[in-house]
Each structure stands twice: as C-alpha cells, then as structure tokens.
Design a protein around this motif. Structure first.
Motif, PDB file in Angstrom:
ATOM      1  N   ILE A  80      -1.025  -1.927  11.341  1.00 25.92           N
ATOM      2  CA  ILE A  80      -0.295  -2.352  10.136  1.00 25.92           C
ATOM      3  C   ILE A  80       0.324  -1.144   9.440  1.00 25.92           C
ATOM      4  CG2 ILE A  80      -0.512  -3.414   7.859  1.00 25.92           C
ATOM      5  CD1 ILE A  80      -2.826  -5.101   9.027  1.00 25.92           C
ATOM      6  N   ALA A  81      -0.442  -0.045   9.352  1.00 28.05           N
ATOM      7  CA  ALA A  81       0.080   1.175   8.721  1.00 28.05           C
ATOM      8  C   ALA A  81       1.279   1.714   9.494  1.00 28.05           C
ATOM      9  CB  ALA A  81      -1.015   2.230   8.639  1.00 28.05           C
ATOM     10  N   PHE A  82       1.195   1.699  10.833  1.00 32.56           N
ATOM     11  CA  PHE A  82       2.316   2.182  11.654  1.00 32.56           C
ATOM     12  C   PHE A  82       3.544   1.289  11.483  1.00 32.56           C
ATOM     13  CE2 PHE A  82      -0.873   4.249  14.722  1.00 32.56           C
ATOM     14  CZ  PHE A  82      -0.788   5.441  14.037  1.00 32.56           C
ATOM     15  N   TYR A  83       3.318  -0.016  11.260  1.00 29.09           N
ATOM     16  CA  TYR A  83       4.447  -0.924  11.038  1.00 29.09           C
ATOM     17  C   TYR A  83       5.210  -0.530   9.783  1.00 29.09           C
ATOM     18  CZ  TYR A  83       6.940  -4.911   9.144  1.00 29.09           C
ATOM     19  OH  TYR A  83       7.900  -5.696   8.580  1.00 29.09           O
ATOM     20  N   TYR A  84       4.479  -0.325   8.673  1.00 24.74           N
ATOM     21  CA  TYR A  84       5.145   0.033   7.417  1.00 24.74           C
ATOM     22  C   TYR A  84       5.884   1.363   7.537  1.00 24.74           C
ATOM     23  CZ  TYR A  84       2.991  -3.789   4.804  1.00 24.74           C
ATOM     24  OH  TYR A  84       2.646  -5.034   4.330  1.00 24.74           O
ATOM     25  N   MET A  85       5.252   2.326   8.190  1.00 21.08           N
ATOM     26  CA  MET A  85       5.909   3.626   8.363  1.00 21.08           C
ATOM     27  C   MET A  85       7.124   3.504   9.276  1.00 21.08           C
ATOM     28  SD  MET A  85       2.804   6.358   8.615  1.00 21.08           S
ATOM     29  CE  MET A  85       1.707   6.619   7.233  1.00 21.08           C
ATOM     30  N   VAL A 107     -10.462  -7.532   5.481  1.00 19.55           N
ATOM     31  CA  VAL A 107     -11.485  -6.929   4.626  1.00 19.55           C
ATOM     32  C   VAL A 107     -12.436  -7.992   4.090  1.00 19.55           C
ATOM     33  CG1 VAL A 107     -11.877  -5.737   2.425  1.00 19.55           C
ATOM     34  CG2 VAL A 107     -10.115  -4.919   3.990  1.00 19.55           C
ATOM     35  N   ILE A 108     -11.893  -9.156   3.719  1.00 23.81           N
ATOM     36  CA  ILE A 108     -12.738 -10.246   3.215  1.00 23.81           C
ATOM     37  C   ILE A 108     -13.687 -10.735   4.313  1.00 23.81           C
ATOM     38  CG2 ILE A 108     -12.718 -12.617   2.357  1.00 23.81           C
ATOM     39  CD1 ILE A 108     -10.056 -11.959   0.960  1.00 23.81           C
ATOM     40  N   VAL A 109     -13.134 -10.942   5.522  1.00 30.10           N
ATOM     41  CA  VAL A 109     -13.962 -11.378   6.650  1.00 30.10           C
ATOM     42  C   VAL A 109     -15.025 -10.331   6.974  1.00 30.10           C
ATOM     43  CG1 VAL A 109     -13.940 -11.947   9.124  1.00 30.10           C
ATOM     44  CG2 VAL A 109     -12.134 -12.829   7.615  1.00 30.10           C
ATOM     45  N   ALA A 169      -6.454   0.207  -0.616  1.00 29.44           N
ATOM     46  CA  ALA A 169      -5.597   1.166  -1.309  1.00 29.44           C
ATOM     47  C   ALA A 169      -4.792   1.995  -0.313  1.00 29.44           C
ATOM     48  CB  ALA A 169      -6.449   2.085  -2.188  1.00 29.44           C
ATOM     49  N   HIS A 170      -5.443   2.359   0.798  1.00 30.09           N
ATOM     50  CA  HIS A 170      -4.734   3.148   1.806  1.00 30.09           C
ATOM     51  C   HIS A 170      -3.604   2.331   2.427  1.00 30.09           C
ATOM     52  CE1 HIS A 170      -4.633   6.971   3.671  1.00 30.09           C
ATOM     53  NE2 HIS A 170      -4.770   6.521   4.902  1.00 30.09           N
ATOM     54  N   LEU A 171      -3.869   1.041   2.657  1.00 28.88           N
ATOM     55  CA  LEU A 171      -2.809   0.162   3.152  1.00 28.88           C
ATOM     56  C   LEU A 171      -1.749  -0.025   2.081  1.00 28.88           C
ATOM     57  CD1 LEU A 171      -2.138  -1.399   5.695  1.00 28.88           C
ATOM     58  CD2 LEU A 171      -3.272  -3.381   4.709  1.00 28.88           C
ATOM     59  N   GLY A 172      -2.173   0.001   0.809  1.00 21.76           N
ATOM     60  CA  GLY A 172      -1.231  -0.101  -0.302  1.00 21.76           C
ATOM     61  C   GLY A 172      -0.253   1.053  -0.339  1.00 21.76           C
ATOM     62  N   THR A 173      -0.702   2.262   0.072  1.00 21.58           N
ATOM     63  CA  THR A 173       0.243   3.382   0.123  1.00 21.58           C
ATOM     64  C   THR A 173       1.334   3.126   1.156  1.00 21.58           C
ATOM     65  OG1 THR A 173      -1.103   4.581   1.751  1.00 21.58           O
ATOM     66  CG2 THR A 173      -1.516   5.047  -0.579  1.00 21.58           C
ATOM     67  N   LEU A 213      -2.640  -9.722   5.721  1.00 19.89           N
ATOM     68  CA  LEU A 213      -3.532  -9.724   6.877  1.00 19.89           C
ATOM     69  C   LEU A 213      -4.655  -8.704   6.699  1.00 19.89           C
ATOM     70  CD1 LEU A 213      -4.199 -10.730   9.723  1.00 19.89           C
ATOM     71  CD2 LEU A 213      -2.615  -8.990  10.623  1.00 19.89           C
ATOM     72  N   GLY A 214      -4.307  -7.507   6.207  1.00 20.31           N
ATOM     73  CA  GLY A 214      -5.319  -6.484   5.973  1.00 20.31           C
ATOM     74  C   GLY A 214      -6.347  -6.937   4.949  1.00 20.31           C
ATOM     75  N   THR A 215      -5.885  -7.595   3.882  1.00 19.32           N
ATOM     76  CA  THR A 215      -6.811  -8.108   2.860  1.00 19.32           C
ATOM     77  C   THR A 215      -7.739  -9.154   3.444  1.00 19.32           C
ATOM     78  OG1 THR A 215      -5.115  -7.730   1.166  1.00 19.32           O
ATOM     79  CG2 THR A 215      -6.945  -9.177   0.577  1.00 19.32           C
TER      80      THR A 215
END
Length: 613
Positions: free
Chosen positions: A115-120, A85-87, A43-47, A80-82
């Motif tokens: 990943i979060a820094f990439y989106y931002m 989490v699965i792994v 969810a945090h990555l979803g934001t 990639l984040g998902t």
C-alpha cells in the motif's frame, strides 16, 4: 496532514520501543504496546496518503472521493490498511508481541508495504506526467522524499532491529517544508480568503493540463455605494460575511467541494471540483437565491445587489487573459439586469467584446511580460526642457507593431487590465527613476504616471504605491500621478482619502485633459492638485476662434490665480505649440515636441540637450 502523520508515527514508535526495552508485568502492558503499534502503522500509512495529497495540491488536481474513481485512487489503500489493523486485534495477521513485549511480524505485513509503495508510485507518476508544471525545487524535494523514505522502508524491512524507517520519513517531511509557499502570498488578509494570485495559479495549471472545469462568479455590485453609506470598515465587514458564506457554500448548499477566491474588489470566483455542468449551475442558482436575501452585520440588515454566472473551460475561454477580459465585460453588462442568476450564453456581448480587443491584447502582453514603458519629455516655458517625463505603456500586436493601448480602449469603464497596467507602469517608472537618480533622494529626474478611477479607488491603493516604491528603491517625491478630469470629479470618498494621503507622501497630483469631460472646479480647489493639463481640443479651438481663445485664456489665468500649474498636452503642430505659449501654459507635451522614448534613449536625449543646447 503530512506533518501530523509523521509526528504521530514518531511518537508512537518511540513509546513502543521504550515499552519493548523496559517490559513491565502489568495487565495494561501488552494492550498499550498494541495500541502504540497500531497507531504507528496507521500514522505511517497516513504519511503515504498525505504525501500523495501534497503532490496533488501542488498540481491542483482534485479527485471527488464520492466517486468510485476518487475512492479507489485515494482512500481505498488507507481503508484496507485500517481494516487489517482492526482484524489484527482479533487475530494476528500483521504483527504481535510476545509476553516479554518483543515485536513479531506476521504473514500479511507485506500488505502495508504494498500500500505504501502504491501511494509513492502514484505520486511519482503524477510528478513525471506533469513534469513541466512543477518548479524544479519542488520536483527535487518531492522525489527526494520518496528516495529517503523508500530507503528507510527497505532497510528496516531487512533489518527490523534498526529503527531507521521513521527517521528518514521525518527528514523527508522537513525537506517538504522547504517547498511550501508562504501562505500570506495566496490569501486576502482583509477577508481571510484565497486571493487573485491563488486563483490564477490554479487556473494556469488547469489550462496547461487541459482539464475541463467550471467556475461560478459572484459579483457584488453595490460595494462602493455601501462604502459611502455605512463606511469603509462596515462595508469590509459585509464583504467578509459574504466571503465566509461563499467559502462553505458548495458543501452547504449542494454538498459539492469548492474553493473560493477573491477575483477582484467586488467579484468572487468559486472553482467547482466537478465536470458536471448541471451541478455547477445548480450551485450558481443556490448562491443567487442566497444573495437575494439580506445579510446581518453589526446589528444592521444589509441588502446586497449582486449577480451569479457560470463560466467553463474551454467553452467560454482558452486563456487567462481571455477569461479576465470576458469577466470584466460580463460583470459590467449584467450590473443592470434584474435576474440575479445570469446564463452568459444568452448574453449578446459581441459588440463589447470587439471594443475589448485592445484590452485583451494588453492582458496578453502583461502576462507575457512584453509590455514596454516609454518616456515622453515635458517642455517648460522657463527651461524649454526639464527632467520630467510622461510615462506611457506600449504593447505589441501579433505583427510586432507597438500600440499605445490606452488611446484605443474605449471609455466603457475601468477594467482589471487597465488597473494592472497602471501598476505595471508605476513600477517600471520607479525602477527607471531609481537608476537615473543613482540613489540621490534629491535626484533631478521625475516621472508622471497615469491612474484610472478603479485603481485610485482601491482601499489599499496607498499601501500598494508604498510597496512598489519601496521594492524599486524610489522616492515618492519623484512621482506625479495623473488622473482624468472625470475621474477626479466622480471619485468616491475612498479615492479622496487616498489623494490626501498621497500628499503626505509628497506625491504630486495632476488633473489630465481638463475641458474634455465633466469638470468640477470646487473639487480641484479642495484637493491637493499641483497641475492641470488642458485638453488639446481647448488649444485647437482657440486657434480659429476669438471667443474660444478668450475662454482658454480665462482657464489658464484661473488656475494661475490659485497657484496651479497649467500644461498643454498632446501638441501635434507648430500652431498648437505657439498658441499654448501665447496662452501662458507652464508646460507643453506632445509628439511634435518629442516622441515617447525608451529609458536609455530618454536619458541620452536629455543629456545631449543640456550639453549641446
């Protein structure tokens, strides 16, 4: 998406923290903690991805996720984040929990931060690249979102015991809410579809970004005929059925993402998110094939007469004004064609486009807010001059010369530009009247505003008039609406209903240039007409012909007998003025008697007349 993601992150973090503070010796305890932790990370990555999509929506930028560019630019990070989490459920690489339920970080946790820094970072890059296309308030809030969230991420990374990251993210989402535009401003309430304003906002952004794109236009040519045959409410139900189909047509027909707008009363615009001309034309042909079939509405089978055509930027137009003018010309020209799908490159509308030069000029002036409304004084036989004025719109050409465009636009049908001009003149006249009358509901100043057939035939015309007068703080009784003789004679039932509703508002109706078109006395008598303006040709012909004089005299006497005022318009000489007075016209107007003036000059002119005589 942004609100939902932030909400899920907050809820999952709260549950996870509660479980850590209150460990329970139960088999479900650690798996439930793991579930909450996993939901929090996703969810945090979803934001982050929702924040990027929000900026893209503000700038009207679209990436097709079916393409490699679209997938890697938008969804690869989340994918990639998902996967991580699965792994992590199989082998701890991001985080794990001790038997006591305490959260522990693992080596690859840094991947989530990257990943979060990439989106931002991507979002900030778009804001900086298209800085001039965003409102200042939106830019400040969008960048504040990044600053606050970034502070929370960094602070919690180095101080994992203080759960402040999601707190700052929640504050940021609340700030984003401030920048959201009222959705009602961008939606056609009747059809539940994006409206004209939404279309032009997106169009303006695309033109400023100079991005080639395609738009499919669908015209429903028999809308007014349907209203007369099956009634207004049923005709609207048919349009809603068509709108519902068009909203989903792109994905349904050829699996293409599209946005559908109501361009005008009977034209829909479907913006295609693809730079592939073949796909755009394929969609248009699919829509044409569907419109050839009937629509089932309220137990009725309705046949639609329509056409589809494709326009692309920058090949077919360079500006919003040029697009509006060309769409008006094309929809009028193709109405009589047999083919439903029309390739506009094969049309020869050069001659009509030349006739539309002034219409195009008017559109540019309206968009640039350069149009000027002037007021021409009306003379009456009783007071010689009164406080009534005719409102006339002037535009400027490229050399700065003033042009009364309505005298130049040929009578080839009502265009959207003429309709927009009528509303603009009504608003400016109402604004001036409110100032002149100083809030006095019984104020002495009055104004006449011309209306074209397309405007008076709008289903929501009366509501539009009420809204304009309310916004400008003007009284309906201060306004008279002027309709041409042909407009009055050929109007449909919707226009007639509107005129009768205007009478209830105490708005007067004037028939303009009687004797120049196809007249219908029974229509004039049956409707609440207060005044008839005699065509200038009738007055001029009466000067040199005894028979024409008797005819003109008969026209004036006829209207006087049924208690309708008569005005002689477009008086250009002393002879015409004297003839109009001899015929017994109640009012006279024309450049010979007084040229159109700015609002302040008009008031000074009136005041000086009554002060000096």
């Amino acid at each position: 998406m942004l609100f939902f993601a932030a909400c899920m992150a907050t809820i999952s973090e709260c549950i996870e923290s509660t479980l850590q503070l209150h460990p329970i010796d139960a088999p479900w305890y650690n798996p439930f903690e793991m579930i909450c932790g996993s939901v929090y990370f996703l969810a945090h990555l979803g934001t982050g991805i929702s924040y990027l999509l929000y900026i893209m929506s503000v700038l009207d930028i679209f990436f097709d996720i079916k393409t490699i560019k679209g997938f890697f630019a938008l969804y690869f990070g989340f994918f990639l984040g998902t996967l991580l989490v699965i792994v992590n459920w199989i082998h701890p690489i991001l985080f794990h929990y001790t038997k006591e339920g305490l959260y522990q970080r693992d080596s690859l946790i840094i991947m989530f931060y990257l990943i979060a820094f990439y989106y931002m970072g991507f979002g900030i890059a778009l804001v900086l690249k298209y800085d001039k296309l965003m409102r200042l308030k939106t830019k400040v809030i969008v960048l504040a979102y990044v600053g606050l969230t970034l502070f929370g991420i960094i602070f919690q990374y180095f101080n994992p015991d203080i759960l402040i990251e999601n707190f700052y993210s929640a504050i940021s989402v609340a700030l984003v809410f401030i920048t959201l535009q009222n959705p009602g401003e961008l939606v056609d309430e009747n059809l539940n579809i994006l409206n004209r304003k939404a279309f032009f906002e997106g169009l303006d952004l695309k033109i400023k970004r100079n991005i080639p794109y395609y738009t499919v236009f669908v015209s429903i040519d028999n809308v007014r005929a349907l209203s007369s045959e099956i009634g207004y409410s049923q005709a609207q139900a048919v349009l809603k059925k068509i709108a519902d189909y068009l909203k989903r047509a792109g994905r349904k027909e050829i699996r293409l993402t599209t946005y559908t707008y109501r361009f005008s009363d009977y034209v829909f615009a479907i913006m295609v998110h693809s730079d592939n001309e073949k796909k755009a034309k394929e969609l248009a042909k699919a829509l044409a094939k569907r419109t050839e079939k009937s629509f089932d509405v309220s137990g009725m089978t309705i046949k639609i007469d329509g056409h589809c055509f494709v326009m692309n930027y920058p090949e077919h137009y360079k500006s919003v004004a040029e697009l509006m003018t060309k769409v008006d010309v094309i929809t009028e020209e193709i109405a009589e064609l047999g083919d439903v799908f029309v390739d506009i490159d094969t049309l020869d509308h050069g001659e009509k486009m030349l006739l539309k030069d002034y219409d195009f000029l008017a559109r540019e002036n309206l968009d640039a807010k350069k149009a000027v409304v002037k007021f021409q004084p009306l003379l009456s036989k009783i007071y010689k001059i009164n406080y009534n004025a005719d409102s006339i719109c002037f535009f400027y050409d490229k050399n700065g010369n003033e042009i009364d465009v309505r005298n130049h636009i040929p009578d080839i049908g009502t265009t959207q530009t003429i309709m927009d001009t009528d509303e603009y003149v009504l608003r400016m006249a109402a604004r001036s009247l409110a100032f002149w009358n100083g809030g006095d509901k019984n104020g002495k100043y009055r104004a006449v505003v011309g209306m074209c057939q397309g405007e008076i035939s709008r289903n929501d015309f009366v509501r539009r008039v009420k809204r304009i007068l309310r916004e400008e703080k003007a009284e309906p009784s201060w306004i008279s609406l002027k309709l041409s003789e042909t407009c009055l004679t050929t109007m449909n039932t919707i226009a007639e209903r509107n005129i009768r509703m205007l009478e209830d508002l105490k708005i007067s109706i004037i028939v303009d240039r009687f004797g120049s078109g196809y007249g219908n006395l029974s229509k004039i008598i049956s409707l609440p007409i207060m005044q008839v303006n005699i065509s200038p040709e009738v007055i001029r012909n009466a000067i040199g012909s005894e028979q024409m004089y008797k005819l003109a005299q008969g026209i004036v006497n006829l209207f006087h007998d049924i208690s309708i005022f008569v005005c002689a318009c477009d008086i250009r000489s002393k002879e015409e003025k004297e003839m109009a007075e001899k015929l017994g016209c109640d009012f006279l107007i024309g450049d010979y008697l007084g040229v159109p003036m700015s609002d302040s000059s008009y008031v000074r002119f009136i005041d000086e007349y009554f002060e000096k005589g």
